[in-house]
Motif scaffolding. Structure first.
Motif, PDB file in Angstrom:
ATOM      1  N   ALA A   1      12.229   5.975   0.978  1.00 45.19           N
ATOM      2  CA  ALA A   1      13.511   5.426   1.407  1.00 45.19           C
ATOM      3  C   ALA A   1      13.389   3.995   1.922  1.00 45.19           C
ATOM      4  O   ALA A   1      14.394   3.279   1.971  1.00 45.19           O
ATOM      5  CB  ALA A   1      14.112   6.310   2.508  1.00 45.19           C
ATOM      6  N   TRP A   2      12.164   3.581   2.280  1.00 40.83           N
ATOM      7  CA  TRP A   2      11.992   2.284   2.934  1.00 40.83           C
ATOM      8  C   TRP A   2      11.458   1.207   2.001  1.00 40.83           C
ATOM      9  O   TRP A   2      11.642   0.016   2.236  1.00 40.83           O
ATOM     10  CB  TRP A   2      11.063   2.451   4.138  1.00 40.83           C
ATOM     11  CG  TRP A   2      11.154   1.384   5.183  1.00 40.83           C
ATOM     12  CD1 TRP A   2      10.184   0.479   5.534  1.00 40.83           C
ATOM     13  CD2 TRP A   2      12.258   1.105   6.052  1.00 40.83           C
ATOM     14  NE1 TRP A   2      10.604  -0.326   6.543  1.00 40.83           N
ATOM     15  CE2 TRP A   2      11.880   0.034   6.899  1.00 40.83           C
ATOM     16  CE3 TRP A   2      13.535   1.661   6.204  1.00 40.83           C
ATOM     17  CZ2 TRP A   2      12.739  -0.501   7.867  1.00 40.83           C
ATOM     18  CZ3 TRP A   2      14.380   1.130   7.175  1.00 40.83           C
ATOM     19  CH2 TRP A   2      13.986   0.070   7.984  1.00 40.83           C
ATOM     20  N   THR A   3      10.754   1.590   0.938  1.00 40.02           N
ATOM     21  CA  THR A   3      10.167   0.594   0.049  1.00 40.02           C
ATOM     22  C   THR A   3      10.004   1.161  -1.351  1.00 40.02           C
ATOM     23  O   THR A   3       9.881   2.368  -1.538  1.00 40.02           O
ATOM     24  CB  THR A   3       8.789   0.124   0.569  1.00 40.02           C
ATOM     25  OG1 THR A   3       8.289  -0.935  -0.256  1.00 40.02           O
ATOM     26  CG2 THR A   3       7.774   1.252   0.551  1.00 40.02           C
ATOM     27  N   SER A   4       9.983   0.263  -2.330  1.00 37.91           N
ATOM     28  CA  SER A   4       9.712   0.667  -3.709  1.00 37.91           C
ATOM     29  C   SER A   4       8.356   0.155  -4.182  1.00 37.91           C
ATOM     30  O   SER A   4       7.964   0.410  -5.322  1.00 37.91           O
ATOM     31  CB  SER A   4      10.807   0.128  -4.636  1.00 37.91           C
ATOM     32  OG  SER A   4      10.861  -1.298  -4.574  1.00 37.91           O
ATOM     33  N   ARG A   5       7.636  -0.565  -3.318  1.00 39.89           N
ATOM     34  CA  ARG A   5       6.341  -1.091  -3.760  1.00 39.89           C
ATOM     35  C   ARG A   5       5.314   0.044  -3.819  1.00 39.89           C
ATOM     36  O   ARG A   5       5.434   1.050  -3.114  1.00 39.89           O
ATOM     37  CB  ARG A   5       5.861  -2.207  -2.827  1.00 39.89           C
ATOM     38  CG  ARG A   5       5.482  -1.789  -1.417  1.00 39.89           C
ATOM     39  CD  ARG A   5       4.933  -2.986  -0.649  1.00 39.89           C
ATOM     40  NE  ARG A   5       4.700  -2.701   0.751  1.00 39.89           N
ATOM     41  CZ  ARG A   5       3.568  -2.159   1.232  1.00 39.89           C
ATOM     42  NH1 ARG A   5       2.602  -1.825   0.401  1.00 39.89           N
ATOM     43  NH2 ARG A   5       3.433  -1.948   2.535  1.00 39.89           N
ATOM     44  N   PRO A   6       4.301  -0.114  -4.666  1.00 34.36           N
ATOM     45  CA  PRO A   6       3.308   0.963  -4.794  1.00 34.36           C
ATOM     46  C   PRO A   6       2.498   1.122  -3.516  1.00 34.36           C
ATOM     47  O   PRO A   6       2.102   0.137  -2.884  1.00 34.36           O
ATOM     48  CB  PRO A   6       2.422   0.495  -5.957  1.00 34.36           C
ATOM     49  CG  PRO A   6       2.606  -0.992  -6.015  1.00 34.36           C
ATOM     50  CD  PRO A   6       4.017  -1.237  -5.588  1.00 34.36           C
ATOM     51  N   MET A   7       2.272   2.361  -3.139  1.00 31.30           N
ATOM     52  CA  MET A   7       1.406   2.684  -2.016  1.00 31.30           C
ATOM     53  C   MET A   7       0.612   3.938  -2.386  1.00 31.30           C
ATOM     54  O   MET A   7       1.136   4.829  -3.047  1.00 31.30           O
ATOM     55  CB  MET A   7       2.212   2.932  -0.736  1.00 31.30           C
ATOM     56  CG  MET A   7       2.922   1.709  -0.193  1.00 31.30           C
ATOM     57  SD  MET A   7       3.823   2.041   1.366  1.00 31.30           S
ATOM     58  CE  MET A   7       2.434   2.270   2.510  1.00 31.30           C
ATOM     59  N   ALA A   8      -0.633   3.970  -1.963  1.00 26.12           N
ATOM     60  CA  ALA A   8      -1.475   5.137  -2.208  1.00 26.12           C
ATOM     61  C   ALA A   8      -1.181   6.179  -1.139  1.00 26.12           C
ATOM     62  O   ALA A   8      -1.409   5.941   0.039  1.00 26.12           O
ATOM     63  CB  ALA A   8      -2.948   4.741  -2.187  1.00 26.12           C
ATOM     64  N   MET A   9      -0.692   7.323  -1.552  1.00 28.84           N
ATOM     65  CA  MET A   9      -0.339   8.389  -0.625  1.00 28.84           C
ATOM     66  C   MET A   9      -1.440   9.454  -0.665  1.00 28.84           C
ATOM     67  O   MET A   9      -1.691  10.065  -1.706  1.00 28.84           O
ATOM     68  CB  MET A   9       1.019   8.981  -0.980  1.00 28.84           C
ATOM     69  CG  MET A   9       2.165   7.971  -0.908  1.00 28.84           C
ATOM     70  SD  MET A   9       2.399   7.265   0.757  1.00 28.84           S
ATOM     71  CE  MET A   9       3.049   8.694   1.643  1.00 28.84           C
ATOM     72  N   ILE A  10      -2.073   9.652   0.481  1.00 25.77           N
ATOM     73  CA  ILE A  10      -3.265  10.492   0.568  1.00 25.77           C
ATOM     74  C   ILE A  10      -3.005  11.609   1.568  1.00 25.77           C
ATOM     75  O   ILE A  10      -2.579  11.366   2.693  1.00 25.77           O
ATOM     76  CB  ILE A  10      -4.478   9.647   0.995  1.00 25.77           C
ATOM     77  CG1 ILE A  10      -4.760   8.579  -0.076  1.00 25.77           C
ATOM     78  CG2 ILE A  10      -5.703  10.520   1.229  1.00 25.77           C
ATOM     79  CD1 ILE A  10      -5.661   7.469   0.384  1.00 25.77           C
TER      80      ILE A  10
END
Length: 355
Positions: free
Chosen positions: A85-94
């Motif tokens: 909901a806060w960003t559309s940039r790629p982030m690695a979710m672990i």
């Protein structure tokens, strides 16, 4: 359905390969020690806006006993929803994975269903078992999702693992990275030797979890011999409980290290090397080294409380809190190393994150 490394978005793989700041996400509780959804959301927004390249959720800093309180899926879902909901940039979710094989596989299934990219696999529950059994455990969990190895320090329950173990771990096709956190230089080198022996240095990314040597791990080359030839590897980034606080400053520090290393023939300046001791001094207070890490989670909560991100330092276990003298040590760190913090950044954005 199981998730394989080849299924991961290329931008997430590129991000991990280039190196990122990945904070270990704390758990926000209210005065009744109940899940504080609003402040949990604020923490996620803080990490996103600070420039973190990913989030590690359900790990030690989130408190392993969320599982005993039925909160594992709740906190994983919250972080994913709030990030999306806060960003559309790629982030690695672990996602943190722990327990015996059946539990770890079930947690991996939950993480895959929620959209996580990899599982940070704790072996603490299997401490004392032979390495053959540990490898079989890792191979089994890796059938569910890409795994990140976790060399956890013995002070908080991690087993001692040989370089041969890490060679075998790095040979698992669905092994993605290793969080190297034994807080021990000899054991850190065992990981490096194992990855080099597996010829996996370009496939299995090294991330520091050595909160006692963060900057040096990021800045220095590590060399191991293979077939009589030296092979040099580097830590790509960090996955750290320490980076759950003062996160925007950590992002700047990693960028500073990368900029120096990118210079052709560039030398590490003395002030960058000296930064390692200052960051380590901060960690000694935040992690309560004086009391053998008794207040390591509460210490990070205390920094976030001082900034207004958390309402208090409550943990799920009522007996867990700051160690004797830890508050004074945090006061000292604020006085001596406050320029390494990000209090001003938090003040400017806190109302928006809590909205």
């Amino acid at each position: 359905m199981p998730l394989n490394r080849s299924d991961l978005p290329s931008d997430v793989l590129d991000l991990l390969a280039q190196g990122a700041v990945i904070p270990a996400h704390p758990l926000a509780l209210d005065a009744r020690r109940q899940f504080d959804r609003r402040r949990q959301r604020a923490l996620t927004r803080y990490y996103v806006d600070a420039g973190a390249g990913g989030l590690a959720v359900g790990v030690h800093t989130t408190q392993f006993n969320i599982r005993d309180h039925g909160l594992y899926e709740t906190v994983l879902r919250a972080a994913m929803e709030d990030r999306d909901a806060w960003t559309s940039r790629p982030m690695a979710m672990i996602a943190g994975l722990c327990g015996a094989t059946a539990q770890a596989r079930a947690e991996a299934g939950t993480a895959v269903r929620l959209g996580y990219h990899a599982g940070l696999l704790s072996l603490a529950a299997l401490a004392g078992q032979p390495e053959d059994a540990l490898i079989a455990h890792c191979e089994s969990v890796a059938q569910e999702m890409p795994i990140i190895g976790f060399y956890l320090q013995t002070a908080v329950g991690g087993p001692v693992l040989s370089s041969e173990f890490w060679r075998r771990f790095a040979s698992i096709p669905n092994a993605l990275a290793i969080k190297v956190a034994p807080f021990n230089r000899y054991r850190t080198l065992d990981v490096v030797r194992g990855v080099v022996a597996a010829r996996a240095e370009d496939r299995v990314f090294l991330y520091t979890g050595n909160d006692d040597h963060i900057v040096l791990d990021l800045a220095l080359p590590f060399t191991a011999m293979r077939d009589g030839v030296p092979v040099t590897v580097r830590f790509r980034g960090g996955l750290l409980g320490h980076w759950s606080v003062w996160t925007s400053a950590a992002v700047r520090q990693l960028a500073q290290v990368k900029a120096v290393l990118a210079q052709v023939g560039g030398r590490l300046p003395p002030e960058l090397l000296a930064l390692d001791s200052r960051v380590t001094d901060c960690n000694s207070a935040f992690f309560d080294v004086a009391n053998n890490f008794m207040g390591c989670i509460a210490g990070c909560h205390e920094v976030l409380r001082r900034q207004g991100l958390l309402e208090g330092i409550w943990c799920l276990d009522p007996a867990e809190g700051l160690g004797p003298g830890q508050a004074r040590e945090i006061d000292r760190v604020y006085l001596e190393h406050g320029d390494l913090g990000d209090d001003a950044f938090v003040r400017e954005n806190l109302a928006r994150w809590l909205d």
